[in-house]
Design a protein around this motif. Structure first.
Motif, PDB file in Angstrom:
ATOM      1  N   GLY B  64       0.883  -1.232  -0.111  1.00  0.00           N
ATOM      2  CA  GLY B  64       0.095   0.077   0.039  1.00  0.00           C
ATOM      3  C   GLY B  64       0.715   1.310  -0.004  1.00  0.00           C
ATOM      4  O   GLY B  64       1.881   1.263  -0.820  1.00  0.00           O
ATOM      5  N   GLY B  65       0.316   2.330   0.957  1.00  0.00           N
ATOM      6  CA  GLY B  65       1.045   3.528   0.798  1.00  0.00           C
ATOM      7  C   GLY B  65       2.508   3.530   1.548  1.00  0.00           C
ATOM      8  O   GLY B  65       3.151   4.350   1.273  1.00  0.00           O
ATOM      9  N   ILE B  66       2.694   2.418   2.090  1.00  0.00           N
ATOM     10  CA  ILE B  66       4.129   2.325   2.672  1.00  0.00           C
ATOM     11  C   ILE B  66       5.239   2.245   1.488  1.00  0.00           C
ATOM     12  O   ILE B  66       6.502   2.828   1.697  1.00  0.00           O
ATOM     13  CB  ILE B  66       4.341   0.943   3.506  1.00  0.00           C
ATOM     14  N   ARG B  67       4.868   1.697   0.273  1.00  0.00           N
ATOM     15  CA  ARG B  67       5.821   1.742  -0.706  1.00  0.00           C
ATOM     16  C   ARG B  67       5.949   3.401  -1.256  1.00  0.00           C
ATOM     17  O   ARG B  67       7.456   3.557  -1.409  1.00  0.00           O
ATOM     18  CB  ARG B  67       5.131   1.140  -2.117  1.00  0.00           C
ATOM     19  N   TYR B  68       5.295   4.069  -1.213  1.00  0.00           N
ATOM     20  CA  TYR B  68       5.435   5.275  -1.530  1.00  0.00           C
ATOM     21  C   TYR B  68       6.466   6.092  -0.540  1.00  0.00           C
ATOM     22  O   TYR B  68       7.163   6.930  -0.751  1.00  0.00           O
ATOM     23  CB  TYR B  68       4.338   6.429  -1.746  1.00  0.00           C
ATOM     24  N   GLU B  69       5.720   6.049   0.791  1.00  0.00           N
ATOM     25  CA  GLU B  69       6.551   6.716   1.939  1.00  0.00           C
ATOM     26  C   GLU B  69       7.834   6.138   1.862  1.00  0.00           C
ATOM     27  O   GLU B  69       8.788   7.136   2.278  1.00  0.00           O
ATOM     28  CB  GLU B  69       5.780   6.518   3.091  1.00  0.00           C
ATOM     29  N   PHE B  70       8.292   5.060   1.895  1.00  0.00           N
ATOM     30  CA  PHE B  70       9.492   4.304   2.011  1.00  0.00           C
ATOM     31  C   PHE B  70      10.483   4.573   1.203  1.00  0.00           C
ATOM     32  O   PHE B  70      11.802   5.047   1.281  1.00  0.00           O
ATOM     33  CB  PHE B  70       9.607   2.742   2.303  1.00  0.00           C
ATOM     34  N   THR B  71       9.865   4.613  -0.124  1.00  0.00           N
ATOM     35  CA  THR B  71      10.752   4.845  -1.228  1.00  0.00           C
ATOM     36  C   THR B  71      11.097   6.400  -1.176  1.00  0.00           C
ATOM     37  O   THR B  71      12.439   6.552  -1.417  1.00  0.00           O
ATOM     38  CB  THR B  71      10.021   4.763  -2.730  1.00  0.00           C
ATOM     39  N   HIS B  72      10.401   7.100  -0.761  1.00  0.00           N
ATOM     40  CA  HIS B  72      10.542   8.534  -0.606  1.00  0.00           C
ATOM     41  C   HIS B  72      11.830   8.834   0.608  1.00  0.00           C
ATOM     42  O   HIS B  72      12.865   9.472   0.408  1.00  0.00           O
ATOM     43  CB  HIS B  72       9.527   9.347  -0.006  1.00  0.00           C
ATOM     44  N   ARG B  73      11.722   8.008   1.452  1.00  0.00           N
ATOM     45  CA  ARG B  73      12.769   7.965   2.454  1.00  0.00           C
ATOM     46  C   ARG B  73      14.113   7.770   2.059  1.00  0.00           C
ATOM     47  O   ARG B  73      15.178   7.962   2.334  1.00  0.00           O
ATOM     48  CB  ARG B  73      12.214   7.267   3.795  1.00  0.00           C
ATOM     49  N   VAL B  74      14.031   6.311   1.323  1.00  0.00           N
ATOM     50  CA  VAL B  74      15.387   6.097   0.881  1.00  0.00           C
ATOM     51  C   VAL B  74      16.111   6.879  -0.245  1.00  0.00           C
ATOM     52  O   VAL B  74      17.212   7.042  -0.022  1.00  0.00           O
ATOM     53  CB  VAL B  74      15.153   4.485   0.067  1.00  0.00           C
ATOM     54  N   ILE B  75      15.280   7.456  -1.172  1.00  0.00           N
ATOM     55  CA  ILE B  75      16.071   8.467  -2.076  1.00  0.00           C
ATOM     56  C   ILE B  75      16.356   9.656  -1.338  1.00  0.00           C
ATOM     57  O   ILE B  75      17.467  10.246  -1.436  1.00  0.00           O
ATOM     58  CB  ILE B  75      14.707   8.885  -3.120  1.00  0.00           C
ATOM     59  N   ALA B  76      15.551  10.240  -0.254  1.00  0.00           N
ATOM     60  CA  ALA B  76      16.015  11.219   0.703  1.00  0.00           C
ATOM     61  C   ALA B  76      17.195  10.964   1.338  1.00  0.00           C
ATOM     62  O   ALA B  76      18.253  11.579   1.504  1.00  0.00           O
ATOM     63  CB  ALA B  76      15.056  11.696   1.541  1.00  0.00           C
ATOM     64  N   THR B  77      17.340   9.732   2.050  1.00  0.00           N
ATOM     65  CA  THR B  77      18.786   9.347   2.321  1.00  0.00           C
ATOM     66  C   THR B  77      19.901   9.523   1.447  1.00  0.00           C
ATOM     67  O   THR B  77      20.842   9.979   1.611  1.00  0.00           O
ATOM     68  CB  THR B  77      18.674   7.772   2.978  1.00  0.00           C
ATOM     69  N   CYS B  78      19.623   9.004   0.221  1.00  0.00           N
ATOM     70  CA  CYS B  78      20.758   9.061  -0.756  1.00  0.00           C
ATOM     71  C   CYS B  78      21.071  10.496  -1.226  1.00  0.00           C
ATOM     72  O   CYS B  78      21.986  10.648  -1.524  1.00  0.00           O
ATOM     73  CB  CYS B  78      20.230   8.294  -2.117  1.00  0.00           C
ATOM     74  N   ILE B  79      19.906  11.372  -1.205  1.00  0.00           N
ATOM     75  CA  ILE B  79      20.319  12.652  -1.677  1.00  0.00           C
ATOM     76  C   ILE B  79      20.931  13.317  -0.224  1.00  0.00           C
ATOM     77  O   ILE B  79      22.001  14.246  -0.607  1.00  0.00           O
ATOM     78  CB  ILE B  79      18.835  13.869  -1.590  1.00  0.00           C
TER      79      ILE B  79
END
Lengths: 266, 314
Positions: B64-79
């Motif tokens: 569900g929505g976890i996919r969007y939120e966690f992907t956002h967090r992973v990309i943010a960590t990379c940034i």
């Protein structure tokens, strides 16, 4: 002007530490001060020998809107367990325009009485990626047990105005989450942010004189002491005026609430 | 004309690797903006109730929505990691002192952005915090884009200062336009996160449109023979046109989607594209500002390096 490497790292670490420790965070619901009603000294009690009742029906005037189908294909764990398509539950009607999911409750007229919260918890279940019941009624300080019967993870997120907000996850097979609300509030929206179609309401009341209607639209508020009361019928979409009713000793009265099926909900 | 100019500006050493790294960071940040907008449009901001961990671990269930939120967090960590690298690189290798501090500013921005992201989760998305998170994202993106421009070979060149005798000076116009766009992005974020209604954002859209047309028009009229500024004007015209259409579409889609029990694809697509195009408008205006300040003089400046646009075009 020079800045040391140590200074930069200290700044970054300090900011992260602040973020982790000092950014609000969920507070324990049990730490919330109980509402006056829940804490009040013992007041008058109801005499069963003189108690009456108010019963009635809730109706919808007009054609109910067609409820939209919900696509749960994105959640196979729920999709495979359902035998019927999932639709939204804002307006659920029965025969003759009877309206379900309406909270009928005594708004005023019981001042001076005290009503302890029942010891039995209210069950609030997530099954098939849907909340059961859609509208749950409970007393102030009464426990609500949130149960996950699905083979997927949910988060339960009530968004109250008067009570403390919380948001907790519940994986499949996890123990029920026990919560209670300290203040009267009709009604608290509840949502699952993992599955954005999952929406429900919790109505928190200071006395036991309430019922949530089924599809037959009927309610029956028993064991009501003689007096004059304001009775309210709450629906998530539609509105209707409260009614005032006077009950004599052992008297039984009937009330009908009619909501108009308007596009705006007003 | 160009051949007669020195390739390298005094005091500036072009570092191609650093420039590529800055461009990569800027492009990655744009992806992060898309990921963040997807979280909001899919109403998935609180699908992970804890922070900085997710469901108490680094590997939450991806449903569900976890996919969007966690992907956002992973990309943010990379940034965040990319930005740390950029700041350290600039601090160690960059000769311009203010550029070293820009790297520190970017690092501070990404840290603050992480804190705001955590606050939105742990404080249940209060509109001011969520709007601040969305706004700082745009500021951080702009900062990284500016670093990419400042490390570019074009910026390192010795360039003439062009005459801009007309009023209002194009330098002022473009700066006020950038400020207005930034304020407009705040209004958009506030509307999106339910801090207030659509009216302020609509008024902002009118003001921004007028300012962009004034700026782009002035650039086209006064610097018709300067390709860099002419192209800036063209890009601003295109972006504001597209953004106005997207804004109308996004608003319509929100009204249309209100009848559905869950976010629908057309609403998600239009609002996300509108949001990130807003970031592009800001970035384009910022780049235009930098180019304008680099090329266009403030009025009739005295000095040997001032040239007319006709001279540059020759």
């Amino acid at each position: 002007m020079k800045i040391t490497r140590l200074g930069i790292y200290s700044l970054a670490l300090g900011a992260f530490a602040l973020a982790i420790t000092g950014c609000g965070g969920k507070k324990d619901e049990s730490a919330e001060a109980p509402a006056p009603a829940a804490n009040a000294p013992a007041g008058k009690t109801v005499d069963p020998a003189t108690a009456g009742e108010v019963m009635g029906t809730v109706k919808l005037d007009g054609a109910p809107p067609k409820m939209k189908a919900i696509s749960i294909a994105a959640e196979p764990a729920c999709a495979k367990t359902r035998t019927t398509p999932l639709t939204s539950e804002e307006v659920v009607t029965g025969d003759g325009g009877s309206l379900a999911n309406v909270v009928v409750y005594i708004k005023s007229g019981l001042e001076g009485y005290s009503f302890p919260a029942p010891s039995a918890p209210v069950k609030f279940t997530q099954e098939g990626c849907q909340y059961h019941p859609h509208v749950a009624g409970m007393m102030v300080a009464q426990n609500v047990d949130v149960i996950n019967s699905d083979q997927t993870t949910h988060n339960i997120h009530p968004i109250p105005m008067e009570n403390r907000e919380w948001n907790e996850s519940q994986p499949p097979g996890a123990a029920p989450i026990e919560k209670s609300f300290a203040r009267e509030e009709v009604a608290i929206p509840v949502k699952c942010n993992v599955h954005p179609w999952m929406k429900a309401y919790m109505a928190v009341l200071p006395n036991p004189y309430f019922q949530v209607t089924d599809k037959d639209g009927k309610f029956d508020l028993k064991n009501l002491p003689p007096g004059t009361y304001t009775i309210v019928a709450w629906h998530e979409l539609y509105k209707t005026d409260p009614q005032t009713i006077t009950i004599g000793a052992k008297e039984s009265k009937t009330v009908t609430f009619t909501f108009k099926a308007t596009a705006s909900g007003d | 004309m160009k051949a007669s100019l020195p390739l390298v500006r005094m005091g500036t050493v072009y570092n191609s690797n650093m420039h590529r790294y800055a461009v990569t960071t800027a492009c990655s940040t744009f992806l992060l903006l898309i990921a963040g907008a997807l979280v909001t449009s899919n109403d998935a901001g609180l699908s992970i109730p804890d922070w900085p961990l997710a469901y108490g671990s680094l590997t939450p269930p991806m449903v569900g929505g976890i996919r969007y939120e966690f992907t956002h967090r992973v990309i943010a960590t990379c940034i965040g990691l990319l930005t740390i690298g950029l700041a350290v690189w600039l601090w160690r290798a960059e000769k311009r002192g203010w550029m070293r501090w820009m790297g520190i500013a970017a690092l501070g921005g990404v840290i603050a952005q992480g804190i705001l992201g955590g606050m939105t989760v742990r404080m249940f998305q209060p509109p001011p915090v969520s709007a601040a998170h969305a706004t700082l994202a745009q500021l951080f993106f702009s900062t990284v884009v500016a670093i990419a421009v400042f490390t570019s070979p074009w910026w390192s060149r010795e360039l003439p200062t062009l005459e801009d005798p007309k009023s209002p000076p194009v330098r002022s116009l473009v700066v006020w336009t950038a400020v207005a766009i930034f304020l407009q992005l705040i209004l958009g974020a506030a509307f999106r996160h339910k801090a207030f209604g659509i009216i302020p954002h609509l008024i902002g859209a009118v003001i921004v449109t007028i300012l962009i047309f004034m700026t782009a028009g002035a650039l086209k009229r006064r610097f018709a023979n300067v390709p860099a500024l002419r192209n800036c004007a063209r890009i601003l015209h295109i972006l504001i046109g597209v953004q106005l259409l997207l804004g109308g579409g996004a608003y319509w889609s929100r009204i249309y989607a209100a009848q559905f029990p869950q976010p629908i694809a057309v609403m998600v697509a239009l609002t996300v594209i509108h949001t990130v195009t807003g970031a592009l408008v800001l970035a384009a205006t910022l780049v235009t500002s930098l180019i304008t300040y680099r090329l266009a003089g403030a009025g009739k400046l005295a000095g040997e390096s001032i040239r007319t646009t006709e001279q540059v075009a020759q």
